[in-house]
Design an enzyme around this catalytic site. Structure first.
Site, PDB file in Angstrom:
ATOM      1  N   HIS A 124      -4.836 -42.038  -4.239  1.00  0.00           N
ATOM      2  CA  HIS A 124      -6.422 -42.248  -4.884  1.00  0.00           C
ATOM      3  C   HIS A 124      -7.942 -42.886  -5.171  1.00  0.00           C
ATOM      4  O   HIS A 124      -8.896 -43.138  -5.121  1.00  0.00           O
ATOM      5  CB  HIS A 124      -5.906 -41.146  -5.693  1.00  0.00           C
ATOM      6  CG  HIS A 124      -5.535 -39.672  -5.232  1.00  0.00           C
ATOM      7  ND1 HIS A 124      -6.202 -38.886  -4.458  1.00  0.00           N
ATOM      8  CD2 HIS A 124      -4.476 -38.777  -5.827  1.00  0.00           C
ATOM      9  CE1 HIS A 124      -4.943 -37.495  -4.363  1.00  0.00           C
ATOM     10  NE2 HIS A 124      -4.504 -37.530  -5.298  1.00  0.00           N
ATOM     11  N   HIS A 129       1.161 -42.302  -5.825  1.00  0.00           N
ATOM     12  CA  HIS A 129       0.701 -41.032  -5.817  1.00  0.00           C
ATOM     13  C   HIS A 129      -0.808 -41.542  -6.480  1.00  0.00           C
ATOM     14  O   HIS A 129      -2.164 -41.222  -4.808  1.00  0.00           O
ATOM     15  CB  HIS A 129       1.108 -39.910  -6.276  1.00  0.00           C
ATOM     16  CG  HIS A 129       0.332 -38.481  -5.950  1.00  0.00           C
ATOM     17  ND1 HIS A 129       0.524 -37.942  -4.640  1.00  0.00           N
ATOM     18  CD2 HIS A 129      -0.929 -38.347  -6.572  1.00  0.00           C
ATOM     19  CE1 HIS A 129      -0.646 -37.266  -4.493  1.00  0.00           C
ATOM     20  NE2 HIS A 129      -1.258 -36.958  -5.477  1.00  0.00           N
ATOM     21  N   GLU A 130      -1.179 -42.269  -7.344  1.00  0.00           N
ATOM     22  CA  GLU A 130      -1.983 -42.120  -7.662  1.00  0.00           C
ATOM     23  C   GLU A 130      -3.041 -43.298  -7.492  1.00  0.00           C
ATOM     24  O   GLU A 130      -4.356 -42.923  -7.102  1.00  0.00           O
ATOM     25  CB  GLU A 130      -2.053 -41.970  -9.343  1.00  0.00           C
ATOM     26  CG  GLU A 130      -1.795 -40.173 -10.122  1.00  0.00           C
ATOM     27  CD  GLU A 130      -2.295 -40.154  -9.978  1.00  0.00           C
ATOM     28  OE1 GLU A 130      -3.819 -39.623  -9.423  1.00  0.00           O
ATOM     29  OE2 GLU A 130      -2.423 -38.850  -9.574  1.00  0.00           O
TER      30      GLU A 130
END
Length: 452
Positions: free
Chosen positions: A26, A22-23
């Site tokens: 980003h 997920h990170e």
């Protein structure tokens, strides 16, 4: 490894994998948009390990492994050197900010597809969707023992897991659902299962059972585990005997014994019981004994009970595709799971599904441990579901979550200017309150599940 330690370990592994992806979503898009990333952290709190990369980003693993974050240069959070001002997140166009924020949930969606693809290629062992016992609504709808469920509605059901999920969804909507089956004789039929007849407020996890459908693998084998002294079976049957027929009527499950004994007892006379003992077939004569239950109701009995510890049946089905055919299957399954998840959220808001479906870290940990014990394919399936859930939760329009930030940016696109600091701060407080309420509900359900 104990259940507690196993649950904690597999929760850490699961959250670690999903949060990292997920990170990274980003992080990767932020770098493509020339935003300076100050820190990439898996976990919160005190650093257990960290190092600074050649890109001047601090990479860190923190002590609390229940999340993570990417800290980007932002003029709203501190002073920024004039040379780096153009690389601040807040200086980027609204479309770039939308791309950076949306990249986390998108990464989890792509991870879900990848995990499902791997699961399909490895092959997930399961049970065949063949019925072993039918009663109630299902019997009234024409279902028969030996029916194999091929399709529920428009959904193929190659295994019992798919069949149970499709039937439970239809039960929540209280639909009359068309079920395509292959009967024991090989003929195909379409039977209509009227799930609107389920009682109001039924127990959702038991919806399929309450509809009268019991799969073959959940039947108790007709094996003698205990014989009551002084009963008709005492001295005639032996522990470990497998009953195969009573007066010529075949037996496939322990539950088949009682109704046959009741009928024979009412007719009177001796029953011919066929058993398999140490590979040898025997025909033994037994006369049912009349007894009274605690309410004083009479019934007939042989005096036998199944083994206290039941042997887990072997898997007899497998959900598997080749490497190429698994690609569209993984995308299709991700879409189906996503639509089912959003539909479930709608049902909870509408009141047709219980809010007990909201789970917290304790339940997630228990499922992580249980799926890991079932093998690699089942654990990959669990990770895919969790990754999809993380993507959906983060897309909810709640300030603090990615979806809340996307909502801010969409408003900015409409009004032509960013929201005021005051409005955004108010939104953050509302978001924190909503998130705290959601977490409180999840923990309550977790504790309630442990108590049950």
């Amino acid at each position: 490894m104990s259940d507690l330690l196993g649950s904690v370990w597999w929760l850490i592994v699961s959250i670690g994998v999903l949060v990292t992806f997920h990170e990274f979503g980003h992080f990767w898009v932020a770098r493509r948009c020339d935003v300076k990333v100050l820190r990439f952290s898996v976990g919160f709190g005190k650093a257990l390990w960290s190092r600074r990369g050649h890109d001047d980003t601090e990479y860190m693993i923190a002590a609390i492994p229940l999340g993570g974050y990417v800290k980007m240069l932002d003029e709203r959070e501190g002073d920024v050197a004039p040379a780096d001002a153009s690389r601040a997140f807040n200086r980027k166009t609204v479309w770039q900010r939308i791309a950076i924020v949306a990249a986390g949930p998108i990464a989890n969606l792509l991870l879900c597809v990848l995990l499902l693809w791997a699961m399909f290629v490895i092959g997930r062992p399961d049970f065949a969707p063949t019925l072993g016992h039918v009663d109630g609504i299902a019997a009234q709808s024409g279902f028969r023992v030996g029916d194999t469920l091929l399709k529920v509605g428009d959904r193929d059901t190659p295994t019992w897991s798919e069949a149970a999920l499709a039937l439970t969804t239809a039960a929540l909507d209280r639909d009359e659902i068309a079920v395509q089956v292959r009967a024991a004789d090989g003929d195909r039929h379409t039977r209509k299962l009227d799930l609107s007849k389920l009682p109001a407020g039924f127990d959702e996890p038991r919806a399929v059972q309450l509809a009268g459908l019991t799969p073959r693998h959940r039947l108790t084998p007709p094996v003698v585990g205990e014989i009551q002294p002084g009963s008709p079976a005492y001295g005639v049957l032996a522990e470990g005997d497998r009953l195969t027929a009573i007066d010529g009527m075949p037996i496939t499950a322990f539950d088949d014994i009682r109704p046959l004994i009741q009928r024979l007892g009412d007719q009177g006379g001796v029953a011919m019981v066929e058993v398999l003992r140490d590979g040898e077939r025997l025909a033994l004569e037994l006369k049912p004994q009349r007894r009274n239950d605690p309410d004083g109701k009479a019934y007939w009995a042989l005096g036998v009970a199944p083994p206290a510890i039941q042997q887990i049946p072997a898997y007899d089905a497998r959900l598997q595709f080749g490497p190429l055919t698994a690609i569209p299957a993984a995308f299709s399954e991700t879409w189906r799971l996503a639509t089912d998840s959003f539909a479930m959220i709608g049902r909870m808001f509408g009141g047709s599904a219980s809010v007990e479906n909201v789970s917290g870290p304790i339940t997630i940990a228990r499922y992580a441990n249980a799926s890991a014990q079932l093998g690699v394919a089942w654990f990959l399936n669990f990770l895919a579901l969790l990754s999809l859930s993380l993507a959906i939760i983060n897309l909810l329009p709640i300030p603090v979550l990615d979806g809340g930030h996307l909502l801010y940016y969409l408003i900015e696109l409409v009004k032509g200017s960013p929201l005021s600091e005051r409005a955004m701060a108010a939104g953050q407080y509302v978001g924190l309150a909503l998130l705290a309420s959601l977490m409180g509900l999840a923990f309550y359900n977790d504790i309630l599940g442990l108590v049950r």
